[in-house]
Write a protein that holds these residues in place. Structure first.
Motif, PDB file in Angstrom:
ATOM      1  N   GLU A 219       0.834  -1.208   0.000  1.00 32.79           N
ATOM      2  CA  GLU A 219       0.000   0.000   0.000  1.00 32.79           C
ATOM      3  C   GLU A 219       0.868   1.257   0.000  1.00 32.79           C
ATOM      4  O   GLU A 219       0.559   2.240  -0.684  1.00 32.79           O
ATOM      5  N   ARG A 220       1.968   1.208   0.759  1.00 34.60           N
ATOM      6  CA  ARG A 220       2.883   2.362   0.769  1.00 34.60           C
ATOM      7  C   ARG A 220       3.508   2.562  -0.611  1.00 34.60           C
ATOM      8  O   ARG A 220       3.642   3.699  -1.084  1.00 34.60           O
ATOM      9  N   GLU A 221       3.889   1.468  -1.255  1.00 29.40           N
ATOM     10  CA  GLU A 221       4.495   1.579  -2.578  1.00 29.40           C
ATOM     11  C   GLU A 221       3.511   2.169  -3.593  1.00 29.40           C
ATOM     12  O   GLU A 221       3.896   2.981  -4.432  1.00 29.40           O
ATOM     13  N   VAL A 222       2.257   1.753  -3.509  1.00 28.86           N
ATOM     14  CA  VAL A 222       1.240   2.299  -4.411  1.00 28.86           C
ATOM     15  C   VAL A 222       1.060   3.788  -4.150  1.00 28.86           C
ATOM     16  O   VAL A 222       0.984   4.608  -5.090  1.00 28.86           O
ATOM     17  N   ASP A 223       0.995   4.166  -2.886  1.00 39.37           N
ATOM     18  CA  ASP A 223       0.805   5.576  -2.548  1.00 39.37           C
ATOM     19  C   ASP A 223       1.992   6.418  -3.016  1.00 39.37           C
ATOM     20  O   ASP A 223       1.811   7.541  -3.514  1.00 39.37           O
ATOM     21  N   GLU A 224       3.202   5.872  -2.885  1.00 37.30           N
ATOM     22  CA  GLU A 224       4.384   6.609  -3.349  1.00 37.30           C
ATOM     23  C   GLU A 224       4.318   6.849  -4.852  1.00 37.30           C
ATOM     24  O   GLU A 224       4.700   7.927  -5.338  1.00 37.30           O
ATOM     25  N   ARG A 225       3.837   5.862  -5.584  1.00 36.24           N
ATOM     26  CA  ARG A 225       3.725   6.022  -7.039  1.00 36.24           C
ATOM     27  C   ARG A 225       2.688   7.088  -7.382  1.00 36.24           C
ATOM     28  O   ARG A 225       2.898   7.913  -8.280  1.00 36.24           O
ATOM     29  N   VAL A 226       1.570   7.072  -6.670  1.00 33.51           N
ATOM     30  CA  VAL A 226       0.533   8.087  -6.890  1.00 33.51           C
ATOM     31  C   VAL A 226       1.089   9.479  -6.606  1.00 33.51           C
ATOM     32  O   VAL A 226       0.884  10.429  -7.382  1.00 33.51           O
ATOM     33  N   GLN A 227       1.794   9.609  -5.486  1.00 33.41           N
ATOM     34  CA  GLN A 227       2.332  10.919  -5.117  1.00 33.41           C
ATOM     35  C   GLN A 227       3.403  11.387  -6.104  1.00 33.41           C
ATOM     36  O   GLN A 227       3.527  12.576  -6.374  1.00 33.41           O
ATOM     37  N   LYS A 228       4.145  10.426  -6.663  1.00 36.64           N
ATOM     38  CA  LYS A 228       5.159  10.792  -7.661  1.00 36.64           C
ATOM     39  C   LYS A 228       4.504  11.366  -8.911  1.00 36.64           C
ATOM     40  O   LYS A 228       5.000  12.343  -9.493  1.00 36.64           O
ATOM     41  N   LEU A 229       3.390  10.785  -9.319  1.00 36.50           N
ATOM     42  CA  LEU A 229       2.663  11.315 -10.475  1.00 36.50           C
ATOM     43  C   LEU A 229       2.115  12.702 -10.191  1.00 36.50           C
ATOM     44  O   LEU A 229       2.189  13.613 -11.032  1.00 36.50           O
ATOM     45  N   LEU A 230       1.568  12.891  -8.994  1.00 36.20           N
ATOM     46  CA  LEU A 230       0.987  14.183  -8.644  1.00 36.20           C
ATOM     47  C   LEU A 230       2.069  15.254  -8.479  1.00 36.20           C
ATOM     48  O   LEU A 230       1.814  16.444  -8.708  1.00 36.20           O
ATOM     49  N   ALA A 231       3.266  14.826  -8.071  1.00 32.90           N
ATOM     50  CA  ALA A 231       4.337  15.801  -7.817  1.00 32.90           C
ATOM     51  C   ALA A 231       4.962  16.321  -9.097  1.00 32.90           C
ATOM     52  O   ALA A 231       5.603  17.381  -9.092  1.00 32.90           O
ATOM     53  N   ALA A 232       4.800  15.581 -10.190  1.00 31.99           N
ATOM     54  CA  ALA A 232       5.383  16.037 -11.461  1.00 31.99           C
ATOM     55  C   ALA A 232       4.653  17.297 -11.925  1.00 31.99           C
ATOM     56  O   ALA A 232       3.443  17.292 -12.118  1.00 31.99           O
ATOM     57  N   GLN A 233       5.367  18.353 -12.119  1.00 29.45           N
ATOM     58  CA  GLN A 233       4.769  19.634 -12.513  1.00 29.45           C
ATOM     59  C   GLN A 233       5.244  20.013 -13.914  1.00 29.45           C
ATOM     60  O   GLN A 233       5.860  21.061 -14.125  1.00 29.45           O
ATOM     61  N   GLY A 234       4.965  19.132 -14.874  1.00 26.81           N
ATOM     62  CA  GLY A 234       5.404  19.373 -16.236  1.00 26.81           C
ATOM     63  C   GLY A 234       4.422  20.218 -17.023  1.00 26.81           C
ATOM     64  O   GLY A 234       3.531  20.874 -16.465  1.00 26.81           O
ATOM     65  N   ARG A 235       4.546  20.132 -18.344  1.00 28.58           N
ATOM     66  CA  ARG A 235       3.730  20.977 -19.217  1.00 28.58           C
ATOM     67  C   ARG A 235       2.813  20.179 -20.136  1.00 28.58           C
ATOM     68  O   ARG A 235       1.988  20.751 -20.836  1.00 28.58           O
ATOM     69  N   ARG A 236       2.976  18.844 -20.169  1.00 25.35           N
ATOM     70  CA  ARG A 236       2.216  18.035 -21.133  1.00 25.35           C
ATOM     71  C   ARG A 236       1.286  17.082 -20.393  1.00 25.35           C
ATOM     72  O   ARG A 236       1.615  16.563 -19.320  1.00 25.35           O
ATOM     73  N   SER A 237       0.145  16.829 -20.992  1.00 30.40           N
ATOM     74  CA  SER A 237      -0.815  15.907 -20.381  1.00 30.40           C
ATOM     75  C   SER A 237      -0.406  14.464 -20.656  1.00 30.40           C
ATOM     76  O   SER A 237       0.353  14.166 -21.589  1.00 30.40           O
ATOM     77  N   ALA A 238      -0.936  13.559 -19.833  1.00 31.84           N
ATOM     78  CA  ALA A 238      -0.679  12.136 -20.049  1.00 31.84           C
ATOM     79  C   ALA A 238      -1.222  11.699 -21.400  1.00 31.84           C
ATOM     80  O   ALA A 238      -0.649  10.815 -22.058  1.00 31.84           O
ATOM     81  N   ASP A 239      -2.296  12.308 -21.839  1.00 23.51           N
ATOM     82  CA  ASP A 239      -2.890  11.937 -23.117  1.00 23.51           C
ATOM     83  C   ASP A 239      -1.949  12.268 -24.277  1.00 23.51           C
ATOM     84  O   ASP A 239      -1.875  11.524 -25.260  1.00 23.51           O
ATOM     85  N   GLN A 240      -1.235  13.373 -24.174  1.00 22.71           N
ATOM     86  CA  GLN A 240      -0.277  13.727 -25.226  1.00 22.71           C
ATOM     87  C   GLN A 240       0.832  12.682 -25.321  1.00 22.71           C
ATOM     88  O   GLN A 240       1.229  12.267 -26.415  1.00 22.71           O
ATOM     89  N   PHE A 241       1.341  12.279 -24.165  1.00 25.84           N
ATOM     90  CA  PHE A 241       2.366  11.235 -24.157  1.00 25.84           C
ATOM     91  C   PHE A 241       1.820   9.918 -24.697  1.00 25.84           C
ATOM     92  O   PHE A 241       2.504   9.201 -25.435  1.00 25.84           O
ATOM     93  N   HIS A 242       0.603   9.606 -24.318  1.00 25.82           N
ATOM     94  CA  HIS A 242      -0.013   8.363 -24.772  1.00 25.82           C
ATOM     95  C   HIS A 242      -0.151   8.361 -26.299  1.00 25.82           C
ATOM     96  O   HIS A 242       0.138   7.360 -26.963  1.00 25.82           O
ATOM     97  N   ARG A 243      -0.575   9.461 -26.848  1.00 25.73           N
ATOM     98  CA  ARG A 243      -0.740   9.553 -28.306  1.00 25.73           C
ATOM     99  C   ARG A 243       0.608   9.352 -29.010  1.00 25.73           C
ATOM    100  O   ARG A 243       0.697   8.641 -30.024  1.00 25.73           O
ATOM    101  N   GLU A 244       1.672   9.961 -28.465  1.00 29.40           N
ATOM    102  CA  GLU A 244       2.985   9.823 -29.092  1.00 29.40           C
ATOM    103  C   GLU A 244       3.495   8.389 -28.980  1.00 29.40           C
ATOM    104  O   GLU A 244       4.068   7.841 -29.928  1.00 29.40           O
ATOM    105  N   LEU A 245       3.293   7.770 -27.820  1.00 27.43           N
ATOM    106  CA  LEU A 245       3.687   6.372 -27.652  1.00 27.43           C
ATOM    107  C   LEU A 245       2.914   5.473 -28.609  1.00 27.43           C
ATOM    108  O   LEU A 245       3.492   4.573 -29.239  1.00 27.43           O
ATOM    109  N   GLY A 246       1.620   5.719 -28.731  1.00 23.91           N
ATOM    110  CA  GLY A 246       0.790   4.900 -29.610  1.00 23.91           C
ATOM    111  C   GLY A 246       1.239   4.969 -31.060  1.00 23.91           C
ATOM    112  O   GLY A 246       1.287   3.951 -31.757  1.00 23.91           O
ATOM    113  N   ARG A 247       1.568   6.167 -31.528  1.00 21.78           N
ATOM    114  CA  ARG A 247       2.037   6.310 -32.906  1.00 21.78           C
ATOM    115  C   ARG A 247       3.358   5.577 -33.115  1.00 21.78           C
ATOM    116  O   ARG A 247       3.577   4.921 -34.140  1.00 21.78           O
TER     117      ARG A 247
END
Length: 860
Positions: A702-730
């Motif tokens: 449970e701690r490991e899952v929470d750490e992963r969630v917090q790591k995602l929330l802590a990222a303060q980038g400029r692109r959405s996950a959907d943008q990355f997903h689209r590029e990976l898919g192509r």
């Protein structure tokens, strides 16, 4: 005394008698052999030893009296041992179905044969030994009282020596299997495990942490073999016999076991309902707001079954062969035959549930054809077969929910698996409404979470479909098999632009009446109705006259790509071919076509604005189904004991290409007819320590899952996950899609790694974890896709052959067909996780074919 007599008549009592008498006989044999070694000390000492045995007990017993008492006791032990063995054997046979008694001798297990025939040979040896040494009937130079002389005289004859050596070997095997059976009865014996599982348990104590630093030697994958535990015997009787021999959980004990089912589609809902009906406690999880929203609802065309209602030559064997051939001989033969065998039961089950299958005028169930076959075996409910089947499974599940036998957790997503003492014991889930993490404990976990085609971003799958559940299980120790086997469906509505986030499937059933064509000339921009027949290329009918438009999906998809690459594609961008119903409407009438495909035609018109009754449909291949998945054995259990994987989430039935209308068949076969038997076999023998959600293992995960969630929330980038997903898919579509090559795959691996690094540095999620946050859900799934994409490309690069949907451009026949390499790659490639970015370790399950000989597929 009565209790002792009653106990002796029971199977348990007989087993106790066998164990005690067997131990007495074994100790005597050991002592007797040790004493006989004195023969090497000379005649005087050996005869003195023999005389000492005759006078033992003096003065209370006369000469030889105690020796005869011991002989009588040994004879009684031998008779008791034989009597008890016969009693246990007869009781076991009477407990089996009647048909079990008539199975061929070759189908009995090795251990059972050794025990039975070994016992007979040992009995004959004892008789021979007494006649030779004790009574001297077989020794012509026998001298009473001169034991040393008698021993030398007997062993001077080489046949006697050979008999005694063979008898000792048989006795050793008999004692070994007897001890094995006794320990198993007492519950001390764990089920036989293959090298993979033993090594996994040693390397992952407690099953909580996987060493991310462990690498294959020299950076290359090290291989070992996997054991699928396929039963012995003829193909036709494997499942019947196995089902009759597996261990059972008593009805009174089933409520003591709790099972978690993750996923509520056809496989998950049918499994949860069936297990609850048997008496187990069940918790079922889905991330949708209702089990009815599972992606199984999107299946359109039908479900296969070898009923032969059309009397057109269909049979269980033909369905088995078509499925195995359609998968390009990359599936486990025994599993495929079991699927074909159970197909007939599925239709009966669904009809009993009220599934409104289409019927002919006389009231009989109707059938139609799908790709890769030459019979009509597909049962359908117009173009809504998946929806109707799911409603049938859902009503069975709802009944168990209403009875309190199933606890349903909607809007909960599994984020990790908990492995305790080498076995799957629970999961950690996130409530998608409140964001709360919680742990759930069970005796076994069932994953029915579907496939991963959304790795391509654009696919026919629902947007929520993902790889997260099976990928997290893989990271905990479950092997991932054939991840590069992804099916591209030939009949989908083509994408219209970069704005699009989803593709729409047009059922394969349309190829029954629709004819696929493109203009013969490149760049022909005329409207389809303006192109005369002489200038049309019905390329599937031309290339494959025996099957025509109903070739398997991988073949139809590649040929569509081929003609579009030649510049003969139609529609925007030239990415499309025509599916034309002009001739079918002229032949049958518009009303007949409307009855068969009306809802599909309506859906097509709503999406494209074109009337398929008037102009041909435009279709193009799109990602649809994944044949790869977690590796499972014949019992559908993964490399982690207690973790079962069913439906599209496992790899087992379809090889390198799935035939149309077989996905629904597999999901329901696994959930209704296989898992309810095989999971009981595991629970009946598993020795699981008590655990609850407060256990340290659950808190750690449970701690490991929470750490992963917090790591995602802590990222303060400029692109959405959907943008990355689209590029990976192509990227995956271009290099690991319909066709692949070594250079492109190596490039894809490097780009995936770089893109994954960019994702963690530049993604923006927003919001908080303890709340409804769909951006967070999507980001977590995309992060798993990034890790999985590397394994998928690695598998495709490793498999230097073309088979089914896996088309390596370097390996093809002169006619452009897939060219297999059975000698080098006739196995299931199951990969072990060694850490993100590290080379995975390969484990092979060799594919053996007892009935069908793999050959070059031909649909011409």
């Amino acid at each position: 005394m009565r209790r002792l007599l009653s106990l002796s008549r029971s199977v348990v009592g007989k087993k106790v008698i066998m164990a005690v008498s067997g131990l007495i006989l074994f100790l005597f044999v050991v002592g007797h052999l040790l004493g006989n070694l004195k023969v090497f000390e000379g005649a005087e000492k050996f005869n003195a030893y023999a005389e000492g045995l005759r006078t033992v007990g003096a003065p209370f017993f006369g000469r030889g009296q105690l020796l005869w008492i011991a002989r009588i006791a040994l004879l009684v032990s031998l008779v008791a041992h034989v009597w008890a063995a016969l009693g246990v054997t007869l009781a076991s046979r009477q407990a089996r179905p009647v048909g079990y008694r008539y199975l061929e001798t070759s189908e009995t297990t090795y251990a059972a044969r050794t025990m039975r025939w070994g016992g007979v040979l040992i009995f004959l040896y004892v008789v021979y030994h007494l006649l030779d040494f004790t009574f001297g009937r077989l020794n012509p130079s026998f001298e009473p009282g001169n034991v040393y002389h008698n021993v030398l005289a007997s062993f001077a004859r080489w046949p006697v020596s050979a008999v005694y050596i063979a008898a000792m070997l048989v006795l050793g095997l008999h004692v070994y299997h007897g001890a094995w059976s006794a320990l198993q009865t007492l519950g001390w014996h764990r089920p036989p495990t293959d090298r993979w599982r033993r090594r996994r348990r040693r390397g992952d104590r407690g099953g909580l942490h996987h060493d991310p630093g462990r690498r294959a030697r020299g950076g290359a994958a090290v291989t070992s073999a996997l054991n699928a535990r396929v039963p012995a015997g003829s193909l036709e009787t494997k499942w019947t016999r196995h089902r009759s021999e597996i261990r059972l959980v008593a009805p009174a004990n089933k409520p003591k076991h709790h099972i978690l089912v993750v996923g509520s589609g056809l496989a998950g809902a049918s499994a949860a309902a069936s297990l609850a009906e048997l008496g187990y406690g069940v918790s079922c999880f889905c991330f949708q707001d209702s089990p009815r929203r599972a992606h199984s609802i999107a299946a359109q065309g039908g479900i296969n079954a070898a009923k032969n209602y059309q009397n057109d030559g269909d049979s269980i064997f033909r369905l088995f062969y078509d499925t195995l051939k359609g998968g390009d001989f990359r599936a486990r033969e025994a599993n495929v035959y079991r699927l074909a065998e159970l197909s007939v039961n599925i239709i009966d089950q669904c009809v009993a549930q009220g599934v409104p299958f289409a019927r002919e005028y006389g009231g009989l169930l109707a059938n139609r054809s799908f790709g890769g076959v030459q019979v009509s075996r597909t049962f359908y409910a117009r173009g809504q077969t998946g929806q109707q089947l799911l409603l049938g499974a859902y009503q069975a599940l709802s009944r168990q929910i209403g009875r309190g036998k199933v606890r349903m957790y909607s809007r909960h997503e599994m984020l990790d698996l908990v492995v305790l003492d080498g076995a799957a014991r629970g999961i950690v889930v996130r409530d998608l409404v409140s964001g709360r993490l919680s742990s759930h404990v069970a005796d076994a976990v069932v994953l029915a979470t579907g496939g991963y085609s959304n790795i391509y971003y654009l696919s026919t799958n629902a947007k929520g479909c993902n790889v997260t559940a099976i990928w997290r299980a893989h990271k905990r120790g479950a092997a991932f098999a054939n991840p590069c086997f992804t099916q591209i469906h030939p009949t989908c509505i083509p994408p219209t632009g970069h704005h699009q986030a989803k593709l729409t499937l047009m059922s394969e059933s349309l190829r029954n009446d629709g004819r696929i064509w493109v203009p013969r000339s490149r760049g022909d921009g005329r409207a389809p109705n303006e192109v005369p027949d002489a200038e049309r290329d019905y390329y599937l009918e031309r290339l494959y006259p025996s099957y025509g438009n109903l070739v398997p999906r991988d073949v139809a998809s590649r040929r569509a790509k081929e003609v579009c690459d030649e510049g003969r594609g139609v529609g925007p961008g030239g990415h499309g071919v025509y599916l034309d119903f002009r001739d079918a409407i002229a032949r049958h009438g518009r009303h007949v076509i409307a009855e068969r495909y009306g809802n599909l035609f309506e859906m097509y018109e709503r999406i494209t604005g074109e009337d398929p009754y008037q102009v041909p449909m435009r279709i193009y291949p799109a990602p649809h189904y994944t044949m790869g998945g977690l590796w499972v054995d014949y019992n559908l259990m993964s490399a982690i004991p207690g973790l079962f994987v069913i439906g599209e989430a496992n790899f087992s039935e379809h090889g390198a290409n799935r035939l149309g209308a077989s996905a629904l068949m597999q999901g329901l076969a696994d959930g209704y007819f296989i898992l309810p038997y095989t999971i009981g076999d595991y629970l009946a023998q598993a020795k699981l320590a008590p655990a609850d959600a407060s256990h340290a293992a659950f808190r750690q995960v449970e701690r490991e899952v929470d750490e992963r969630v917090q790591k995602l929330l802590a990222a303060q980038g400029r692109r959405s996950a959907d943008q990355f997903h689209r590029e990976l898919g192509r990227l995956m579509w271009d290099h690991c899609g319909m066709s692949r090559n070594a250079a492109g795959l190596r490039q894809a691996v490097e780009r995936v790694r770089a893109l994954r690094q960019e994702f963690w540095e530049d993604v923006y999620v927003g919001g908080v974890g303890a709340d409804f946050n769909q951006a967070l859900e999507h980001a977590g799934r995309v992060a798993d896709f990034f890790e999985f994409a590397e394994l998928m490309c690695h598998d495709a690069l490793h498999r230097e052959e073309s088979c089914g949907c896996h088309f390596r451009e370097e390996y093809q026949t002169p006619e452009g067909e897939a060219k297999r390499d059975d000698e080098r790659f006739g196995y299931v490639a199951a990969w072990e996780f060694t850490g993100v970015g590290n080379p995975p370790v390969l484990h092979k399950e060799p594919l053996t074919f007892e009935v069908v000989h793999p050959s070059q597929r031909s649909y011409k």
